[in-house]
Scaffold this motif. Structure first.
Motif, PDB file in Angstrom:
ATOM      1  N   ILE A 251       0.834  -1.210   0.000  1.00 57.45           N
ATOM      2  CA  ILE A 251       0.000   0.000   0.000  1.00 57.45           C
ATOM      3  C   ILE A 251       0.863   1.251   0.000  1.00 57.45           C
ATOM      4  N   ASP A 252       1.855   1.294   0.891  1.00 55.23           N
ATOM      5  CA  ASP A 252       2.687   2.499   1.001  1.00 55.23           C
ATOM      6  C   ASP A 252       3.475   2.761  -0.279  1.00 55.23           C
ATOM      7  N   GLU A 253       4.047   1.715  -0.866  1.00 53.07           N
ATOM      8  CA  GLU A 253       4.868   1.902  -2.063  1.00 53.07           C
ATOM      9  C   GLU A 253       4.021   2.324  -3.262  1.00 53.07           C
ATOM     10  N   VAL A 254       2.892   1.673  -3.454  1.00 55.07           N
ATOM     11  CA  VAL A 254       2.050   1.993  -4.610  1.00 55.07           C
ATOM     12  C   VAL A 254       1.495   3.410  -4.497  1.00 55.07           C
ATOM     13  N   VAL A 255       1.041   3.792  -3.305  1.00 55.40           N
ATOM     14  CA  VAL A 255       0.510   5.147  -3.118  1.00 55.40           C
ATOM     15  C   VAL A 255       1.605   6.183  -3.330  1.00 55.40           C
ATOM     16  N   ARG A 256       2.796   5.897  -2.844  1.00 56.09           N
ATOM     17  CA  ARG A 256       3.898   6.857  -2.972  1.00 56.09           C
ATOM     18  C   ARG A 256       4.339   7.016  -4.424  1.00 56.09           C
TER      19      ARG A 256
END
Length: 540
Positions: A251-256
């Motif tokens: 989640i964090d990587e894709v959103v970033r």
């Protein structure tokens, strides 16, 4: 000389290569000439030559068996299914001639995929690059070529036509390659990669019940159509097990990496990911909330953007916005759009007859009172809510809480007329609303009068003024425009008198030249002279 016989029989073998406990009886000369790896190994040891390939050799004994055939100039089959293992093994043993041959075949396969707009081909090759081949595939640029081909095909909207096999392959890809795909995609074309990213995140992060909810909503919107790229079709048992830490990282990587393009995804899906991010305590939780808010505001520009959102999901979304409304108070434009969205949603609930008192309070409190556009929608919804039979069971405190959500001084005449007969709304509030409307109309009337007075003053300044005296009356224009001065035209004739030394000169008024000043010569078609004077013919 035919070396195949020696390769098959091992006759006159002078070197043994052991791969995964499998012995290959070979000869030094073909290995020495075609592989720098074996050249170094033979030079560093002495007879009898026994070389053990460690467990890191890509492909094991099966792949080395094909390499051994190539060393003896025996033709080997190269296709999409074995090109990645062969290229990795060729890189391991440092066989430059075979590497060049395989690179050429690999480029031809990628070109064929581009020509046919076939997304399955690069995905199949990319899946082969996982596991033991990943290091060598990265070193030989096979991964980069596959990713570039996928991005190029997605730019042609091929991602909207992904089949079941494509989706299954995407789920099995490592996160770092998904991130690399997003980075390779140009900013202006991020939309094309959203189907792929959404499917990957959905299958790895969301639980089975959330998958069923999203699938049902998707099928409701596209009933009778083919599967879209946003519809997960991969079986749950085929999905690799993802831990909580891995879900948080995804989640964090894709959103970033995806950035603002993330908010272009559907509002229901964004809410599901946000709830999962809250559960996992992801760092991207505030960013996701801002994307949800923006997606909600953008949905007001669509004809049916809000109607497809279930009531419970919409209520939770607005609750999320309400928790962080302090962050948006300083943005009047954002508040205006959010106010319009809430009013539209309240109106839909009112027309469907599903609005509850709890929902009304939550929706009305999302926007500060002093920064709301109007209260007409809320008052009409409150009027219907109080007329409901269930509202009779409300206590005085609950009814007062409902009434306190509406600013009665900011409603129009039609709303007052519609609600004046509701006995559950105190008449004092209706009276206050009518008086406030009178004050508002009086101010508007006064402002209109002031504007008219200013306009009349400006017109008066541009009107003509007259001054009179006993001898004449003159007219003055209050204008900076002036006609050019008119001069009489004269000519001078000089001649000598006979029998005299004196010279006389006189001036004569030129009527014709003066006439031309009044009527330019372009309006005169012809002229003639006679003893009675000059005559002119005019053209119209």
């Amino acid at each position: 000389m035919d070396f195949e016989k020696f390769r098959r029989t091992g006759e006159l073998s002078d070197i043994t290569v052991i791969v995964d406990k499998t012995e290959f009886k070979l000869h030094k000369f073909p290995l020495f000439t075609k592989s720098n790896y074996f050249k170094k190994a033979i030079a560093s040891t002495s007879a009898p030559y026994i070389i053990r390939l460690d467990n890191n050799f890509p492909g094991g004994a099966e792949v080395f068996n094909q390499l051994a055939d190539y060393f003896y100039s025996i033709p080997i089959a190269i296709d999409r299914k074995n090109i990645v293992p062969l290229r990795s093994a060729a890189c391991f043993i440092e066989c430059d001639t075979l590497s060049t041959l395989l690179d050429k075949h690999f480029d031809e396969i990628i070109l064929d995929a581009r020509t046919k707009y076939d997304l399955t081909i690069p995905l199949l090759l990319l899946e082969q690059c996982t596991g033991e081949y990943q290091i060598w595939a990265k070193q030989t640029h096979m991964i980069d070529k596959c990713l570039e081909c996928i991005i190029e095909l997605l730019n042609f909207d091929v991602g909207l036509q992904m089949n079941k096999f494509d989706r299954e392959v995407i789920v099995r890809l490592p996160l770092e390659w998904i991130v690399e795909l997003i980075k390779l995609c140009p900013t202006e074309s991020k939309r094309c990669i959203l189907p792929l990213v959404k499917h990957y995140v959905t299958m790895h992060v969301l639980e089975q019940n959330q998958l069923q909810q999203i699938t049902s909503l998707s099928s409701r919107k596209s009933e009778g159509e083919h599967y879209s790229a946003f519809t997960p079709v991969t079986k749950i048992e085929d999905i690799p097990v993802t831990t909580a830490d891995e879900k948080r990282t995804i989640i964090d990587e894709v959103v970033r990496i995806l950035g603002d393009a993330f908010k272009q995804l559907s509002l229901v899906w964004l809410n599901s990911i946000y709830e999962k991010a809250v559960e996992l305590k992801c760092q991207s939780e505030p960013t996701l909330l801002s994307y949800i808010t923006q997606a909600m505001l953008d949905s007001t520009d669509q004809d049916d953007g809000i109607e497809n959102i279930p009531d419970d999901v919409m209520t939770r979304l607005l609750e999320h916005v309400n928790k962080h409304k302090e962050d948006h108070i300083n943005d009047p434009h954002l508040l205006a759009k959010l106010s319009t969205l809430i009013d539209s949603y309240v109106e839909q609930l009112r027309q469907r007859g599903t609005l509850t008192s709890e929902q009304f309070v939550k929706l009305a409190s999302c926007i500060p009172k002093e920064q709301r556009n109007s209260y007409d929608s809320l008052l009409l919804a409150l009027d219907d809510l109080l007329k409901n039979e269930k509202s009779i069971q409300l206590s005085n405190a609950e009814r007062d809480e409902l009434l306190s959500q509406v600013d009665f001084s900011r409603v129009n005449e039609e709303t007052i007329v519609a609600c004046k007969n509701n006995k559950l709304i105190p008449q004092q509030l209706i009276t206050d609303a009518a008086l406030a409307l009178c004050v508002k109309l009086r101010k508007q009337l006064e402002q209109t009068r002031n504007r008219l007075h200013i306009v009349e003053s400006e017109l008066a300044k541009s009107r003509m003024t007259y001054t009179s005296s006993s001898k004449f009356r003159s007219r003055n224009l209050n204008s900076s425009f002036r006609l050019p001065s008119r001069f009489r035209t004269t000519y001078t004739n000089t001649y000598d008198l006979p029998d005299s030394s004196l010279t006389y000169s006189y001036s004569k008024y030129n009527h014709e030249a003066d006439f031309d000043y009044a009527l330019p010569s372009r309006y005169l078609s012809s002229s003639s002279s006679s003893r009675y004077g000059s005559s002119y013919t005019y053209r119209y």
